[in-house]
Motif scaffolding. Structure first.
Motif, PDB file in Angstrom:
ATOM      1  N   ARG A 131       2.009   5.166  -3.751  1.00 58.88           N
ATOM      2  CA  ARG A 131       1.882   5.671  -5.107  1.00 58.88           C
ATOM      3  C   ARG A 131       0.664   5.093  -5.822  1.00 58.88           C
ATOM      4  NH1 ARG A 131       6.275   3.519  -7.606  1.00 58.88           N
ATOM      5  NH2 ARG A 131       7.581   4.592  -6.113  1.00 58.88           N
ATOM      6  N   LEU A 132       0.124   3.991  -5.290  1.00 59.79           N
ATOM      7  CA  LEU A 132      -1.008   3.324  -5.922  1.00 59.79           C
ATOM      8  C   LEU A 132      -2.318   4.068  -5.659  1.00 59.79           C
ATOM      9  CD1 LEU A 132      -0.252  -0.400  -4.971  1.00 59.79           C
ATOM     10  CD2 LEU A 132       0.251   0.739  -7.139  1.00 59.79           C
ATOM     11  N   ALA A 133      -3.241   3.973  -6.610  1.00 57.77           N
ATOM     12  CA  ALA A 133      -4.596   4.476  -6.388  1.00 57.77           C
ATOM     13  C   ALA A 133      -5.291   3.579  -5.360  1.00 57.77           C
ATOM     14  CB  ALA A 133      -5.361   4.476  -7.699  1.00 57.77           C
ATOM     15  N   LYS A 134      -6.304   4.103  -4.721  1.00 56.60           N
ATOM     16  CA  LYS A 134      -6.997   3.385  -3.652  1.00 56.60           C
ATOM     17  C   LYS A 134      -7.492   2.022  -4.119  1.00 56.60           C
ATOM     18  CE  LYS A 134      -8.113   4.283   0.689  1.00 56.60           C
ATOM     19  NZ  LYS A 134      -7.107   4.727   1.676  1.00 56.60           N
ATOM     20  N   LYS A 135      -8.086   1.976  -5.303  1.00 59.44           N
ATOM     21  CA  LYS A 135      -8.642   0.714  -5.802  1.00 59.44           C
ATOM     22  C   LYS A 135      -7.541  -0.288  -6.141  1.00 59.44           C
ATOM     23  CE  LYS A 135      -9.021   2.168 -10.652  1.00 59.44           C
ATOM     24  NZ  LYS A 135      -9.920   2.285 -11.821  1.00 59.44           N
ATOM     25  N   GLN A 136      -6.350   0.222  -6.475  1.00 60.84           N
ATOM     26  CA  GLN A 136      -5.234  -0.674  -6.800  1.00 60.84           C
ATOM     27  C   GLN A 136      -4.669  -1.340  -5.556  1.00 60.84           C
ATOM     28  OE1 GLN A 136      -2.606   2.148  -8.779  1.00 60.84           O
ATOM     29  NE2 GLN A 136      -3.089   1.288 -10.788  1.00 60.84           N
ATOM     30  N   GLN A 137      -4.829  -0.706  -4.390  1.00 62.34           N
ATOM     31  CA  GLN A 137      -4.202  -1.192  -3.164  1.00 62.34           C
ATOM     32  C   GLN A 137      -4.827  -2.474  -2.614  1.00 62.34           C
ATOM     33  OE1 GLN A 137      -4.468   2.224  -0.568  1.00 62.34           O
ATOM     34  NE2 GLN A 137      -2.692   3.238  -1.464  1.00 62.34           N
ATOM     35  N   LYS A 138      -6.023  -2.811  -3.078  1.00 62.71           N
ATOM     36  CA  LYS A 138      -6.708  -4.004  -2.573  1.00 62.71           C
ATOM     37  C   LYS A 138      -5.867  -5.256  -2.809  1.00 62.71           C
ATOM     38  CE  LYS A 138     -11.056  -6.553  -2.798  1.00 62.71           C
ATOM     39  NZ  LYS A 138     -12.342  -6.729  -3.509  1.00 62.71           N
ATOM     40  N   ASP A 139      -5.733  -6.067  -1.772  1.00 68.23           N
ATOM     41  CA  ASP A 139      -4.995  -7.342  -1.800  1.00 68.23           C
ATOM     42  C   ASP A 139      -3.487  -7.161  -1.955  1.00 68.23           C
ATOM     43  OD1 ASP A 139      -7.383  -8.839  -1.593  1.00 68.23           O
ATOM     44  OD2 ASP A 139      -7.699  -8.690  -3.752  1.00 68.23           O
ATOM     45  N   ILE A 140      -3.007  -5.938  -1.729  1.00 65.40           N
ATOM     46  CA  ILE A 140      -1.563  -5.679  -1.776  1.00 65.40           C
ATOM     47  C   ILE A 140      -1.105  -5.190  -0.412  1.00 65.40           C
ATOM     48  CG2 ILE A 140       0.257  -4.232  -2.779  1.00 65.40           C
ATOM     49  CD1 ILE A 140      -1.336  -4.183  -5.375  1.00 65.40           C
ATOM     50  N   ASN A 141      -0.063  -5.773   0.105  1.00 69.28           N
ATOM     51  CA  ASN A 141       0.507  -5.366   1.389  1.00 69.28           C
ATOM     52  C   ASN A 141       1.884  -4.754   1.163  1.00 69.28           C
ATOM     53  OD1 ASN A 141      -1.577  -6.450   3.234  1.00 69.28           O
ATOM     54  ND2 ASN A 141      -0.928  -8.409   2.378  1.00 69.28           N
ATOM     55  N   TYR A 142       2.320  -3.959   2.136  1.00 66.30           N
ATOM     56  CA  TYR A 142       3.653  -3.375   2.006  1.00 66.30           C
ATOM     57  C   TYR A 142       4.480  -3.662   3.250  1.00 66.30           C
ATOM     58  CZ  TYR A 142       1.942   0.572   4.887  1.00 66.30           C
ATOM     59  OH  TYR A 142       1.419   1.353   5.896  1.00 66.30           O
ATOM     60  N   LEU A 143       5.766  -3.758   3.025  1.00 67.67           N
ATOM     61  CA  LEU A 143       6.705  -3.952   4.126  1.00 67.67           C
ATOM     62  C   LEU A 143       7.157  -2.579   4.597  1.00 67.67           C
ATOM     63  CD1 LEU A 143       8.133  -6.299   5.646  1.00 67.67           C
ATOM     64  CD2 LEU A 143      10.125  -5.842   4.206  1.00 67.67           C
ATOM     65  N   LYS A 144       6.848  -2.266   5.807  1.00 66.34           N
ATOM     66  CA  LYS A 144       7.253  -0.988   6.389  1.00 66.34           C
ATOM     67  C   LYS A 144       8.646  -1.174   6.984  1.00 66.34           C
ATOM     68  CE  LYS A 144       5.508   2.521   9.598  1.00 66.34           C
ATOM     69  NZ  LYS A 144       4.424   2.841  10.574  1.00 66.34           N
ATOM     70  N   VAL A 145       9.585  -0.343   6.558  1.00 68.07           N
ATOM     71  CA  VAL A 145      10.959  -0.485   7.047  1.00 68.07           C
ATOM     72  C   VAL A 145      11.461   0.825   7.650  1.00 68.07           C
ATOM     73  CG1 VAL A 145      11.547  -2.271   5.363  1.00 68.07           C
ATOM     74  CG2 VAL A 145      12.029   0.121   4.846  1.00 68.07           C
ATOM     75  N   LYS A 146      12.400   0.689   8.532  1.00 70.48           N
ATOM     76  CA  LYS A 146      13.106   1.852   9.067  1.00 70.48           C
ATOM     77  C   LYS A 146      14.595   1.639   8.834  1.00 70.48           C
ATOM     78  CE  LYS A 146      14.119   2.361  13.339  1.00 70.48           C
ATOM     79  NZ  LYS A 146      14.022   2.689  14.774  1.00 70.48           N
ATOM     80  N   LEU A 147      15.307   2.740   8.853  1.00 70.89           N
ATOM     81  CA  LEU A 147      16.753   2.682   8.707  1.00 70.89           C
ATOM     82  C   LEU A 147      17.344   2.560  10.101  1.00 70.89           C
ATOM     83  CD1 LEU A 147      18.556   2.859   6.163  1.00 70.89           C
ATOM     84  CD2 LEU A 147      18.937   5.254   6.717  1.00 70.89           C
ATOM     85  N   LYS A 148      17.907   1.410  10.406  1.00 75.12           N
ATOM     86  CA  LYS A 148      18.507   1.190  11.719  1.00 75.12           C
ATOM     87  C   LYS A 148      19.951   1.644  11.680  1.00 75.12           C
ATOM     88  CE  LYS A 148      19.252  -2.231  15.342  1.00 75.12           C
ATOM     89  NZ  LYS A 148      19.128  -3.666  15.714  1.00 75.12           N
ATOM     90  N   ILE A 149      20.249   2.699  12.426  1.00 73.20           N
ATOM     91  CA  ILE A 149      21.576   3.309  12.414  1.00 73.20           C
ATOM     92  C   ILE A 149      22.474   2.629  13.444  1.00 73.20           C
ATOM     93  CG2 ILE A 149      22.860   5.457  12.758  1.00 73.20           C
ATOM     94  CD1 ILE A 149      20.171   6.913  12.018  1.00 73.20           C
ATOM     95  N   GLN A 150      23.623   2.181  12.987  1.00 74.47           N
ATOM     96  CA  GLN A 150      24.603   1.584  13.893  1.00 74.47           C
ATOM     97  C   GLN A 150      25.302   2.699  14.687  1.00 74.47           C
ATOM     98  OE1 GLN A 150      24.656  -1.957  13.642  1.00 74.47           O
ATOM     99  NE2 GLN A 150      23.022  -1.467  12.203  1.00 74.47           N
ATOM    100  N   ASN A 151      25.676   2.398  15.899  1.00 69.19           N
ATOM    101  CA  ASN A 151      26.391   3.366  16.752  1.00 69.19           C
ATOM    102  C   ASN A 151      25.578   4.662  16.910  1.00 69.19           C
ATOM    103  OD1 ASN A 151      28.396   4.365  18.380  1.00 69.19           O
ATOM    104  ND2 ASN A 151      30.054   3.927  16.926  1.00 69.19           N
TER     105      ASN A 151
END
Length: 303
Positions: free
Chosen positions: A271-291
């Motif tokens: 959602r951030l603008a390109k210039k805002q993304q500098k020095d910001i990291n994101y945690l990429k997550v997945k939904l781990k389905i049981q069974n």
């Protein structure tokens, strides 16, 4: 952010309760619509409660499970404030976005075998092949009141009309499961948790500042804590919040002064603008389905 009074029956929720008649009436009128069939197979992933319940994450996982068997496409109704979810889905597969889900499905029929709809259970004029409800395992149905007195977009009794429930989150909520089974004993219930996929990119010896503007910020915070991130500061905004340059500069200044690394969700980062993304990291997550094997077997029998 969801109001706290949605979680219990209290003075505010009881004061607003008469207004739930509006939500009830709208839902009743929707049911009078004639359901429309489509040539393409359809899976609709929705929720009963307002706010984040993991619909988009589940759409991504179901696409991964089914894309080898079907030519899949995501369907996402176009909302100005939900470009983050659109961008997230676009990174994971083909997507058609329109102001009308019916128009999107018409377009999808021409080139695809299976449409996975991110939201849409409350649109009653479409006949879906499979109807899935996502519930946040921490919040459940809240105070079980309809909007605006509670979080429900439709009554929990509507579970009798659906096929699968996903309880998404770290909390093991047996109370919710019992309630679900009481409403519809034939519903298949699956548990799933949020699991980081780029965890190794981070040095958890560092101290972190996190910010997010998602439906359930506590799930992101719980994920960070579960994986031993040292959280020293946090900024929480409303769902789909558009963060200004001034706020981003404030976050970065605070992080620099306290020697903190900045981390956010993938949705917030997109959602951030390109210039805002500098020095910001994101945690990429997945939904781990049981069974997961049980789910694959069920999907094979239905789709």
């Amino acid at each position: 952010m969801k109001p706290n009074f949605w979680q219990t029956k209290n003075f505010i929720s009881l004061f607003l309760y008469p207004l739930t008649l509006i939500t009830f009436s709208i839902n009743f009128l929707k049911k009078l619509n004639i359901k429309r069939n489509f040539k393409i197979k359809t899976i609709c992933i929705g929720n009963l409660s307002a706010g984040g319940t993991g619909k988009t994450s589940l759409a991504v996982e179901l696409n991964e499970l089914l894309k080898d068997k079907f030519k899949t496409v995501f369907i996402k109704k176009r909302y100005i404030n939900q470009k983050d979810e659109y961008n997230l889905l676009k990174k994971r597969g083909k997507i058609i976005s329109s102001n009308s889900r019916i128009d999107a499905l018409k377009a999808a029929e021409k080139n695809f075998d299976l449409a996975i709809l991110d939201d849409g259970l409350q649109q009653k004029n479409i006949k879906y092949d499979l109807k899935i409800v996502c519930i946040n395992s921490y919040e459940g149905f809240g105070n079980n009141f309809l909007l605006p007195a509670g979080p429900l977009r439709e009554n929990s009794s509507e579970l009798k009309n659906y096929d699968i429930v996903f309880l998404n989150g770290f909390k093991k909520n047996q109370k919710i499961k019992k309630k679900i089974k009481k409403i519809n004993k034939n519903l298949k219930i699956f548990d799933s948790i949020y699991e980081p996929t780029n965890f190794k990119e981070y040095n958890i010896k560092n101290k972190f500042l996190f910010f997010c503007g998602i439906g359930n910020p506590h799930e992101f915070e719980n994920t960070l804590k579960k994986f031993k991130f040292k959280i020293k500061e946090k900024f929480i905004f409303p769902d789909h919040y558009s963060i200004s340059d001034e706020i981003i500069d404030n976050i970065k200044d605070k992080a620099n002064k306290n020697k903190l690394k900045i981390i956010t969700t993938e949705k917030d980062f997109l959602r951030l603008a390109k210039k805002q993304q500098k020095d910001i990291n994101y945690l990429k997550v997945k939904l781990k389905i049981q069974n997961i094997n049980k789910l694959k077997k069920f999907l094979k029998s239905k789709i």
